[in-house]
Design a protein around this motif. Structure first.
Motif, PDB file in Angstrom:
ATOM      1  N   ALA A 112       1.153  -1.596   0.018  1.00 27.57           N
ATOM      2  CA  ALA A 112      -0.268   0.598  -0.349  1.00 27.57           C
ATOM      3  C   ALA A 112       0.948   0.820   0.087  1.00 27.57           C
ATOM      4  O   ALA A 112       0.730   1.667  -0.836  1.00 27.57           O
ATOM      5  CB  ALA A 112      -0.952  -0.131   1.119  1.00 27.57           C
ATOM      6  N   VAL A 116       0.673   4.085  -3.149  1.00 31.60           N
ATOM      7  CA  VAL A 116       0.728   4.900  -2.726  1.00 31.60           C
ATOM      8  C   VAL A 116       1.769   6.294  -3.100  1.00 31.60           C
ATOM      9  O   VAL A 116       1.242   7.444  -4.220  1.00 31.60           O
ATOM     10  CB  VAL A 116      -0.211   5.719  -1.222  1.00 31.60           C
ATOM     11  CG1 VAL A 116       0.247   7.200  -1.387  1.00 31.60           C
ATOM     12  CG2 VAL A 116      -0.970   5.319  -1.043  1.00 31.60           C
ATOM     13  N   LEU A 179      -5.974  -4.844  -4.210  1.00 31.82           N
ATOM     14  CA  LEU A 179      -6.578  -3.284  -4.096  1.00 31.82           C
ATOM     15  C   LEU A 179      -7.873  -3.531  -3.168  1.00 31.82           C
ATOM     16  O   LEU A 179      -7.986  -2.373  -1.905  1.00 31.82           O
ATOM     17  CB  LEU A 179      -6.991  -2.951  -5.424  1.00 31.82           C
ATOM     18  CG  LEU A 179      -5.862  -3.475  -6.836  1.00 31.82           C
ATOM     19  CD1 LEU A 179      -6.789  -2.299  -8.085  1.00 31.82           C
ATOM     20  CD2 LEU A 179      -4.498  -2.244  -6.400  1.00 31.82           C
ATOM     21  N   LEU A 184      -8.183   0.915  -1.344  1.00 27.67           N
ATOM     22  CA  LEU A 184      -7.507   1.734  -2.504  1.00 27.67           C
ATOM     23  C   LEU A 184      -8.653   1.074  -3.642  1.00 27.67           C
ATOM     24  O   LEU A 184      -9.366   0.293  -3.922  1.00 27.67           O
ATOM     25  CB  LEU A 184      -5.919   1.404  -3.372  1.00 27.67           C
ATOM     26  CG  LEU A 184      -5.916   2.726  -3.946  1.00 27.67           C
ATOM     27  CD1 LEU A 184      -5.963   3.580  -3.864  1.00 27.67           C
ATOM     28  CD2 LEU A 184      -4.471   1.552  -5.094  1.00 27.67           C
ATOM     29  N   TRP A 185      -9.323   2.272  -3.378  1.00 28.84           N
ATOM     30  CA  TRP A 185     -10.023   2.336  -5.094  1.00 28.84           C
ATOM     31  C   TRP A 185     -10.126   3.604  -5.821  1.00 28.84           C
ATOM     32  O   TRP A 185     -10.249   5.001  -5.228  1.00 28.84           O
ATOM     33  CB  TRP A 185     -11.766   2.534  -4.166  1.00 28.84           C
ATOM     34  CG  TRP A 185     -12.902   1.956  -5.295  1.00 28.84           C
ATOM     35  CD1 TRP A 185     -13.545   1.623  -6.130  1.00 28.84           C
ATOM     36  CD2 TRP A 185     -13.992   3.763  -5.716  1.00 28.84           C
ATOM     37  NE1 TRP A 185     -15.289   2.191  -6.887  1.00 28.84           N
ATOM     38  CE2 TRP A 185     -14.418   3.524  -6.458  1.00 28.84           C
ATOM     39  CE3 TRP A 185     -13.845   4.778  -5.407  1.00 28.84           C
ATOM     40  CZ2 TRP A 185     -15.552   4.113  -7.162  1.00 28.84           C
ATOM     41  CZ3 TRP A 185     -14.931   5.967  -5.716  1.00 28.84           C
ATOM     42  CH2 TRP A 185     -15.951   5.445  -6.962  1.00 28.84           C
ATOM     43  N   GLY A 227      -7.946   9.073   2.018  1.00 30.71           N
ATOM     44  CA  GLY A 227      -6.929   7.768   1.402  1.00 30.71           C
ATOM     45  C   GLY A 227      -5.496   7.640   1.939  1.00 30.71           C
ATOM     46  O   GLY A 227      -5.686   8.534   2.688  1.00 30.71           O
ATOM     47  N   ASP A 293       0.317   9.932   3.985  1.00 36.87           N
ATOM     48  CA  ASP A 293       0.151  10.034   2.610  1.00 36.87           C
ATOM     49  C   ASP A 293       0.699  12.198   2.681  1.00 36.87           C
ATOM     50  O   ASP A 293      -0.124  12.979   3.172  1.00 36.87           O
ATOM     51  CB  ASP A 293      -1.493  10.472   2.066  1.00 36.87           C
ATOM     52  CG  ASP A 293      -1.255  10.694   0.471  1.00 36.87           C
ATOM     53  OD1 ASP A 293      -0.557  10.623  -0.035  1.00 36.87           O
ATOM     54  OD2 ASP A 293      -2.202   9.858  -0.097  1.00 36.87           O
ATOM     55  N   ASN A 299     -10.980  10.175  -1.524  1.00 42.40           N
ATOM     56  CA  ASN A 299     -11.927   9.489  -2.045  1.00 42.40           C
ATOM     57  C   ASN A 299     -12.859   9.651  -2.314  1.00 42.40           C
ATOM     58  O   ASN A 299     -13.551   9.426  -3.207  1.00 42.40           O
ATOM     59  CB  ASN A 299     -11.605   8.051  -0.918  1.00 42.40           C
ATOM     60  CG  ASN A 299     -10.090   7.019  -1.277  1.00 42.40           C
ATOM     61  OD1 ASN A 299      -9.663   7.725  -2.200  1.00 42.40           O
ATOM     62  ND2 ASN A 299     -10.141   6.905   0.333  1.00 42.40           N
TER      63      ASN A 299
END
Length: 328
Positions: A112, A116, A179, A184-185, A227, A293, A299
């Motif tokens: 992940a 990212v 995913l 994660l989408w 996200g 992040d 998201n």
């Protein structure tokens, strides 16, 4: 002389009466009955078993033909190909489920974080098509490296030989499931027009957030889902309030060891009915996700679009999550 004979007869009578007492006679009769019972029981056990009576049903030739015809019709009507196909699918699903379970949580977090980072390189203005292309490019490159069994070729992600083997199988057979597992989408870009039908001068309804007030560093946003790479897995990390969830993010960033990811995004589920997410999990009340992040990206915000809800029937109208990007 006569007296002596009488005395002897009297003594003999008493001796005979003592020998044939009632007690001794009773014991003798009981022993005789026991012996007789044993002999009778032995005679019963030595008898041959009675023959079992077997009833044989006689079928006519016409009845036999009908039974054979019924069996033939049933076999011809059986969907053999369908049954075989279902068996094959069950084996495939079982293998895929096993492969998904083999991937440990730490390895998912590494993947992940790397994904990212790849998406960050695209910039904030990248389209969903560019993001999908970047993901596929990362998958192909990573799969190429993991196909080698040497540690040198699998060290790009810092993986051991066993981890590289498991990741290779996942990238080949369960890419989309991976995913989903890491949350994660990438939404499909659908043009739509937002309509504001709210009357003028209508007062805004202020939502009440349960729990203590949040620290200004939390930058809380209602109906927002950010996200990022998971620092703390929310499925097993629950907090009593949004303030507690944000504080957990601040504390983790403050106490993180060198080389560890530092939380700068918190995502909390305040709804008692749970919160929706497009992954496979059931997200419950008070879930607290800590994420990282460098370029935080939403998201979902406020409401799910109508086109999104058409393709995801389980999605509600309003985003239930609340999130924040810390300013610490």
């Amino acid at each position: 002389m006569a007296r002596g004979i009488a005395r002897a007869a009297s003594f003999g009578g008493r001796a005979t009466a003592g020998w044939f007492s009632y007690r001794r006679v009773t014991v003798a009769v009981c022993i005789a009955n026991l012996v007789a019972a044993l002999l009778v029981l032995r005679s019963f056990t030595s008898l041959p078993p009675a023959p079992t009576r077997v009833e044989v049903v006689q079928y006519t030739e016409e009845q036999i033909k009908r039974v054979e015809e019924s069996i033939r019709i049933r076999r011809e009507a059986e969907p053999v190909e369908l049954v075989q196909a279902v068996k094959k699918l069950r084996k495939v699903f079982a293998r895929e489920e096993k492969r998904r379970k083999e991937l440990p949580l730490e390895l998912k977090q590494k993947v992940a974080y790397d994904i990212v980072g790849r998406l960050h390189d695209l910039g904030d203005n990248s389209s969903s098509i560019q993001q999908r292309e970047a993901l596929e490019s990362w998958r192909v490159e990573t799969l190429k490296h993991t196909k080698s069994a040497s540690i040198q070729n699998s060290s790009n992600l810092g993986l051991s030989n066993e981890e590289a083997r498991m990741l290779k199988r996942t990238l080949e057979f369960n890419w989309h499931a991976l995913l989903e597992d890491i949350g994660l989408w990438i939404p499909v870009e659908v043009p739509h027009t937002e309509h504001d039908d709210k009357p003028q001068n209508e007062p805004e309804e202020e939502e009440i957030i349960a729990g203590p007030p949040l620290d200004p560093q939390c930058n809380a946003e209602l109906h927002a889902d950010y996200g990022g790479a998971a620092v703390k897995w929310g499925l097993t990390h629950h907090k009593g309030s949004a303030a507690d969830c944000c504080q957990a993010c601040l504390d983790q960033a403050k106490n993180a060891k060198p080389g560890e990811m530092k939380c700068n995004i918190w995502v909390y589920c305040p709804s008692e009915f749970g919160c929706y997410s497009p992954d496979k999990y059931e997200h419950k009340h008070q879930e607290c996700w800590l994420k990282q992040d460098d370029r935080p990206k939403l998201n979902f915000k406020d409401k799910y679009t109508e086109s999104y809800r058409d393709s995801h029937p389980r999605a509600p109208v309003v985003v239930s999550w609340m999130s924040g990007v810390t300013s610490a």
